[in-house]
Design a protein around this motif. Structure first.
Motif, short mmCIF file in Angstrom:
data_model
loop_
_atom_site.label_atom_id
_atom_site.label_comp_id
_atom_site.label_asym_id
_atom_site.label_seq_id
_atom_site.Cartn_x
_atom_site.Cartn_y
_atom_site.Cartn_z
N PRO A 28 0.80 -1.23 0.00
CA PRO A 28 0.00 0.00 0.00
C PRO A 28 0.83 1.28 0.00
CG PRO A 28 0.05 -0.97 2.19
CD PRO A 28 0.72 -1.95 1.28
N GLU A 29 2.10 1.18 0.30
CA GLU A 29 2.92 2.38 0.45
C GLU A 29 3.33 3.03 -0.87
OE1 GLU A 29 5.91 -1.12 0.73
OE2 GLU A 29 3.78 -0.70 1.08
N TYR A 30 3.22 2.29 -1.99
CA TYR A 30 3.71 2.81 -3.26
C TYR A 30 2.64 3.61 -4.01
CZ TYR A 30 7.70 -0.28 -2.61
OH TYR A 30 8.82 -0.89 -2.11
N ASP A 31 3.11 4.43 -4.96
CA ASP A 31 2.21 5.15 -5.86
C ASP A 31 1.93 4.28 -7.08
OD1 ASP A 31 2.59 7.18 -4.06
OD2 ASP A 31 3.32 8.65 -5.51
N TYR A 32 0.72 4.40 -7.61
CA TYR A 32 0.33 3.59 -8.75
C TYR A 32 -0.42 4.43 -9.78
CZ TYR A 32 1.12 -0.31 -5.51
OH TYR A 32 1.67 -1.19 -4.61
N ILE A 33 -0.22 4.08 -11.04
CA ILE A 33 -1.06 4.60 -12.13
C ILE A 33 -1.65 3.41 -12.86
CG2 ILE A 33 -1.14 5.86 -14.31
CD1 ILE A 33 1.11 7.61 -13.36
N TYR A 34 -2.96 3.35 -12.91
CA TYR A 34 -3.66 2.30 -13.64
C TYR A 34 -4.17 2.85 -14.96
CZ TYR A 34 -6.95 -1.41 -14.84
OH TYR A 34 -7.61 -2.43 -15.48
N LEU A 35 -3.95 2.11 -16.04
CA LEU A 35 -4.45 2.50 -17.35
C LEU A 35 -5.26 1.37 -17.95
CD1 LEU A 35 -4.66 4.27 -19.87
CD2 LEU A 35 -2.44 3.35 -20.61
N GLY A 36 -6.52 1.65 -18.26
CA GLY A 36 -7.38 0.69 -18.95
C GLY A 36 -7.64 1.16 -20.37
N ASP A 37 -7.34 0.32 -21.33
CA ASP A 37 -7.55 0.67 -22.74
C ASP A 37 -8.97 0.29 -23.15
OD1 ASP A 37 -7.15 1.54 -25.30
OD2 ASP A 37 -5.86 -0.14 -25.91
N ASN A 38 -9.94 0.87 -22.47
CA ASN A 38 -11.33 0.49 -22.66
C ASN A 38 -11.85 0.81 -24.06
OD1 ASN A 38 -10.84 1.38 -19.68
ND2 ASN A 38 -12.53 -0.09 -19.60
N ALA A 39 -11.30 1.82 -24.70
CA ALA A 39 -11.78 2.21 -26.02
C ALA A 39 -11.53 1.10 -27.05
CB ALA A 39 -11.12 3.50 -26.47
N ARG A 40 -10.52 0.24 -26.78
CA ARG A 40 -10.17 -0.81 -27.75
C ARG A 40 -10.35 -2.21 -27.17
NH1 ARG A 40 -4.60 1.98 -29.94
NH2 ARG A 40 -3.97 1.58 -27.78
N SER A 41 -11.01 -2.28 -26.03
CA SER A 41 -11.27 -3.56 -25.37
C SER A 41 -12.51 -4.21 -25.98
CB SER A 41 -11.48 -3.32 -23.88
OG SER A 41 -11.77 -4.49 -23.19
N PRO A 42 -12.57 -5.56 -25.98
CA PRO A 42 -11.62 -6.53 -25.42
C PRO A 42 -10.50 -6.87 -26.41
CG PRO A 42 -13.56 -7.69 -26.18
CD PRO A 42 -13.83 -6.23 -26.40
N TYR A 43 -9.37 -7.31 -25.87
CA TYR A 43 -8.22 -7.67 -26.69
C TYR A 43 -8.28 -9.12 -27.17
CZ TYR A 43 -5.25 -3.56 -25.64
OH TYR A 43 -4.70 -2.30 -25.57
N GLY A 44 -9.10 -9.94 -26.56
CA GLY A 44 -9.01 -11.39 -26.72
C GLY A 44 -9.01 -11.93 -28.13
N SER A 150 -11.18 -21.96 -24.00
CA SER A 150 -11.45 -20.54 -24.24
C SER A 150 -12.89 -20.23 -23.85
CB SER A 150 -11.20 -20.19 -25.71
OG SER A 150 -12.08 -20.90 -26.56
N CYS A 151 -13.09 -19.02 -23.35
CA CYS A 151 -14.39 -18.61 -22.81
C CYS A 151 -14.76 -17.24 -23.38
CB CYS A 151 -14.35 -18.55 -21.29
SG CYS A 151 -13.65 -20.02 -20.49
N PRO A 152 -15.05 -17.16 -24.68
CA PRO A 152 -15.19 -15.86 -25.33
C PRO A 152 -16.35 -15.01 -24.84
CG PRO A 152 -15.81 -17.64 -26.83
CD PRO A 152 -15.16 -18.28 -25.64
N MET A 153 -17.35 -15.61 -24.22
CA MET A 153 -18.50 -14.83 -23.79
C MET A 153 -18.36 -14.26 -22.38
SD MET A 153 -20.67 -14.43 -26.14
CE MET A 153 -21.99 -13.78 -25.11
N TRP A 154 -17.38 -14.71 -21.62
CA TRP A 154 -17.31 -14.29 -20.22
C TRP A 154 -16.96 -12.82 -20.05
CZ3 TRP A 154 -14.75 -18.78 -16.96
CH2 TRP A 154 -15.64 -19.86 -16.92
N VAL A 155 -15.98 -12.32 -20.79
CA VAL A 155 -15.62 -10.91 -20.63
C VAL A 155 -16.78 -9.98 -21.01
CG1 VAL A 155 -14.13 -9.05 -21.47
CG2 VAL A 155 -13.13 -11.23 -20.79
N PRO A 156 -17.46 -10.18 -22.14
CA PRO A 156 -18.61 -9.31 -22.44
C PRO A 156 -19.69 -9.36 -21.37
CG PRO A 156 -17.95 -10.51 -24.40
CD PRO A 156 -17.16 -11.09 -23.27
N LEU A 157 -19.96 -10.54 -20.82
CA LEU A 157 -20.95 -10.64 -19.75
C LEU A 157 -20.54 -9.83 -18.52
CD1 LEU A 157 -21.84 -14.44 -19.97
CD2 LEU A 157 -23.44 -12.55 -20.33
#
Length: 272
Positions: A28-44, A150-157
């Protein structure tokens, strides 16, 4: 040396927040930057070249934000882009930066969770088709048999918040049944997508009690602790103010609406 570098955490969308949660709880002591590429998701279902291009663009964006260490908290990006980035791009352009993935840390400890030495891996088409888990696990533990589904429907759900509704049951039962039909001796099932921990309530009802259902957050967090101890030159650069920042390539309002489900608390994101 001044500690000014946050740890970057990248995912194609929301799933990496489950890994981020475990890392932030462990360190918990560190700084973090999270980046989600939601505009181009999903990558699968994208090609290797496309996923490599997208992942490198996001990694370089995190580098520009001051990150010296980036975690690809995405199995598809780890499977299809990590090795090229590590072997080609870092030595040529970023020799002082490090990029880590989620596949190797998991493969290194999988033997602890199986007695039968028969392991099921459930992931996106991209992760499964890459054969990355099969290759990495057999590198460390040649006696383990790996069965993939492979579970292609799980991420969209999940990303449409339909995963706990009754309508999701068909796809959950179908993929789990297809995996177990490959071997009745499977006693460990790895959820090789960081979205999938949100399915745990339903998966625990589908799989027999003796099967270990393995998620990656805690494994990756423990591996990062070990990595930083072995690389003090990286650890020395890391900022320690406990600050968390969230960015998305998509709509920040939409990101915030879904992100709390994965991260376990409200987040305030910014545009990339």
């Amino acid at each position: 040396m001044q500690n000014t570098s946050p740890i970057g955490i990248f995912d194609s969308g929301y799933g990496g927040l489950t890994v981020f949660r475990s890392i932030a709880d462990r360190l918990p002591e560190y700084d973090y930057i999270y980046l989600g590429d939601n505009a181009r998701s999903p990558y699968g279902d994208h090609s290797f070249d496309t996923i490599y291009k997208y992942t490198l663009e996001c990694v370089e964006w995190l580098f520009a934000k001051g990150c010296h260490l980036v975690i690809l908290a995405c199995n598809t990006a780890s499977a299809k882009a990590l090795r090229t980035i590590q072997q080609k791009d870092l030595p040529a352009k970023y020799p002082d930066r490090k990029v880590l993935g989620v596949i190797r840390p998991t493969a290194e400890v999988i033997d602890e969770f199986t007695f039968s030495k028969k392991v099921g891996v459930m992931g996106t088409r991209g992760t499964v088709n890459s054969q990355s888990y099969l290759l990495e696990i057999n590198k460390f533990f040649p006696k383990i048999n790996v069965f993939q589904q492979s579970c292609p429907m799980w991420v969209p759900l999940i990303e449409n918040n339909e995963h706990l509704q009754s309508g999701a049951d068909f796809f959950i039962n179908e993929y789990c049944s297809s995996l177990m039909q490959q071997s009745e001796d499977i006693d460990c099932v790895l959820l090789a997508c960081t979205h999938y921990p949100l399915l745990l309530p339903k998966l625990k009802k589908v799989f027999p009690d003796h099967i270990n259902i393995l998620t990656q957050g805690e494994i990756v967090a423990n591996s990062l602790v070990d990595y930083l101890e072995r690389h003090p030159e990286i650890k020395a650069k890391l900022a320690r103010a406990g600050k968390k920042s969230f960015y998305t390539s998509g709509d920040p309002l939409a990101f915030d609406e879904h992100a709390s489900i994965f991260f376990g608390e409200e987040v305030g994101s910014n545009s990339m």
